[in-house]
Design an enzyme around this catalytic site. Structure first.
Site, PDB file in Angstrom:
ATOM      1  N   ASN A  18       1.029  -1.346   0.183  1.00  0.00           N
ATOM      2  CA  ASN A  18      -0.253  -0.283  -0.210  1.00  0.00           C
ATOM      3  C   ASN A  18       1.386   1.386  -0.147  1.00  0.00           C
ATOM      4  O   ASN A  18       0.390   2.097   1.069  1.00  0.00           O
ATOM      5  CB  ASN A  18      -0.740   0.270   0.991  1.00  0.00           C
ATOM      6  CG  ASN A  18      -2.279   0.714   0.933  1.00  0.00           C
ATOM      7  OD1 ASN A  18      -2.019   1.321  -0.158  1.00  0.00           O
ATOM      8  ND2 ASN A  18      -3.611   0.780   1.887  1.00  0.00           N
ATOM      9  N   HIS A  47      -8.261   3.754   8.110  1.00  0.00           N
ATOM     10  CA  HIS A  47      -8.891   2.445   7.725  1.00  0.00           C
ATOM     11  C   HIS A  47     -10.498   1.956   7.908  1.00  0.00           C
ATOM     12  O   HIS A  47     -11.028   1.449   6.899  1.00  0.00           O
ATOM     13  CB  HIS A  47      -8.218   1.161   7.949  1.00  0.00           C
ATOM     14  CG  HIS A  47      -6.926   1.036   7.478  1.00  0.00           C
ATOM     15  ND1 HIS A  47      -5.812   1.160   7.653  1.00  0.00           N
ATOM     16  CD2 HIS A  47      -6.651   0.164   6.161  1.00  0.00           C
ATOM     17  CE1 HIS A  47      -4.377   1.052   6.803  1.00  0.00           C
ATOM     18  NE2 HIS A  47      -5.679   0.570   5.872  1.00  0.00           N
TER      19      HIS A  47
END
Length: 531
Positions: free
Chosen positions: A341, A372
């Site tokens: 990521n 998140h």
């Protein structure tokens, strides 16, 4: 348990045929449509044929259509979040707008994530509207800080990367919506800088790269753009293999089996460790598929060109989100984070780590957890990640220099650190997959919280004392490959330790450009733009 959908049900027969949730089918089909649209966009709406205004309008309308198809009226959240953030930027002013935009965008995202968790089925791993909002939140906050840097802060106060990414004028509403909601990145990203996106839309990215390569300020070009076809084909092959692996192997290795009572009672310790590693490795291909397909879409549109290597080969990875081989063969916790990521790690570095006034590592992990979502497992993972990162850095800093004199010993060391890293990563991210507190606690308690305790002990007895000779050896025997990939060589000086800590939050995107003729492109090219 059934999964509700908020988007179109047009593809319900296909969903039933392949036995996948309709939300996931909509996502894949829309991404494949976006891939075809990207090819059309590059061919028929090329910057040499069409004005930036038309390219902005088409990119935005296609993006909003895909969002509407996948998420129904929930796609309005994307426009609302972007619209209010733009209004905040206009009325607050450049001095403080980055703070207000940050709080609003992250707060709005969190409210939507809470509603998604408690209104929709808890724990369902299907596509949901908060996913694109996570990317939009990154773009809103990144651009706010870039405008603040470019229009308020003094030049000498900026780091090199901040100076090059700084935006010198306020974007129009169309440019802002196009950046946030374009069809290439609305569903799965990846994040890119505003300057890079505007440069692409206006058709200046190839010219800028070439001017860096040739060492001239102004060049007129007769050549066509470098073709992304090979890069797109290679990434589509990776997508196909990742999807095949996910549809077959991944389903046979569920992470939940790690907390099965019978398995815990009967399996030996080596068996449990091996299954832990395999089950978490099998959970990664779905991310490989989604992120690599998103990268291919951007490349197909002509976005993401980084430059040529010494052999004259073009590289289309300036906005890539992962490096699979570096992930699977990482020999340190940091190396894994550097290659997983990537664009999110860069965002965390730019908006939090570089600007934190105290405890930047802890603040960055907390921001990552909030971004998140609201599942408790995310917070358990990132809090464990803080311990793992700090302990791994301490261990590597203090012992690595003993194992690099002999190639044979170095190989054994690399094998051992690979095994330890993979187990540590798997141990850390189990709550991220299980989501809830109870199953996460069951897993960690079945392991007696062994790695947590080990990390705490390492931090309590650290730093281990090293001789000056050890420090000098470690500084002088820095492996060249670790420098290229941003991997810590365990440098002896405090400056090296700071560099390693900073790199944990995504410094890798700059380090990998060193072997290219255009290595100054990312850090220098934007200084020529009149934003």
């Amino acid at each position: 348990m059934t999964t509700s959908t908020t988007g179109s049900t047009l593809l319900q027969p296909l969903s039933s045929a392949v036995r996948l949730p309709i939300d996931q089918v909509n996502f894949v089909v829309c991404q494949l449509f976006a891939l075809l649209a990207a090819i059309w966009f590059r061919t028929y709406l090329h910057s040499s044929k069409t004005s930036p205004f038309i390219r902005h309008v088409v990119a935005t309308l296609l993006g909003l259509y895909l969002a509407l198809f996948c998420f129904g009226w929930y796609a309005l959240h994307f426009v609302i979040q972007s619209g209010i953030s733009y209004y905040i930027m206009i009325i607050i002013g450049v001095e403080n707008m980055h703070k207000y935009c940050f709080v609003f965008a992250l707060g709005y995202l969190t409210v939507c994530q809470i509603s998604r968790v408690y209104i929709f089925d808890y724990g369902q791993y299907s596509a949901d509207f908060s996913g694109p909002m996570m990317i939009i939140t990154q773009k809103i906050t990144s651009l706010a800080y870039e405008i603040h840097d470019g229009m308020f802060r003094k030049e000498e106060e900026l780091t090199q990367s901040q100076r090059c990414l700084a935006v010198r004028r306020m974007p129009s509403l169309l440019e802002y919506l196009s950046y946030n909601c374009n069809f290439m990145g609305i569903l799965a990203g990846p994040l890119c800088s505003y300057k890079d996106y505007i440069t692409f839309i206006e058709g200046r990215s190839y010219q800028l790269t070439q001017s860096e390569a040739n060492g001239k300020e102004e060049i007129k070009y007769e050549q066509t753009d470098p073709s992304p076809n090979t890069a797109v084909a290679q990434k589509l092959i990776v997508c196909g293999l990742s999807l095949l692996f996910h549809m077959t192997v991944s389903k046979t290795l569920p992470v939940e089996y790690n907390i099965d009572e019978h398995f815990q009672a009967t399996a030996s310790l080596p068996t449990r460790v091996i299954y832990l590693y395999l089950s978490l490795m099998a959970a990664r291909p779905k991310y490989y598929f989604a992120w690599t397909l998103a990268d291919a879409i951007n490349n197909a549109a002509g976005f993401g060109f980084r430059g040529y290597d010494k052999n004259g080969l073009s590289h289309w990875d300036s906005i890539s989100n992962l490096r699979i081989l570096h992930i699977e063969f990482s020999t340190s916790f940091k190396m894994f984070l550097d290659n997983w990521n990537i664009q999110t790690a860069l965002w965390l570095k730019r908006v939090c780590y570089e600007r934190a006034s105290f405890s930047p590592t802890i603040q960055t992990f907390i921001l990552s957890a909030i971004w998140h979502g609201v599942y408790p497992g995310y917070y358990l993972t990132f809090l464990t990640g803080v311990l793992m990162t700090m302990a791994a850095r301490t261990i590597r800093k203090n012992i690595r220099h003993y194992f690099i004199d002999s190639p044979a010993i170095k190989l054994c060391y690399d094998i051992m650190t690979w095994m330890m890293t993979q187990v540590a990563i798997s141990y850390t991210v189990v709550p991220f997959v299980l989501l809830s507190v109870k199953p996460s606690y069951l897993f960690y308690s079945s392991c007696y919280f062994c790695l947590h305790i080990a990390c705490i002990l390492v931090l309590l007895i650290s730093p281990l004392k090293r001789t000056q000779k050890g420090n000098k050896e470690q500084e002088s025997i820095q492996p060249s490959w670790s420098k290229k990939q941003g991997q810590p060589g365990g440098g002896g000086g405090g400056g090296r330790d700071d560099e390693e800590e900073k790199s944990v939050m995504g410094h890798n995107s700059y380090s990998t450009a060193n072997s290219f003729n255009q290595k100054r492109e990312i850090t220098c090219r934007n200084t020529t733009l009149k934003q």
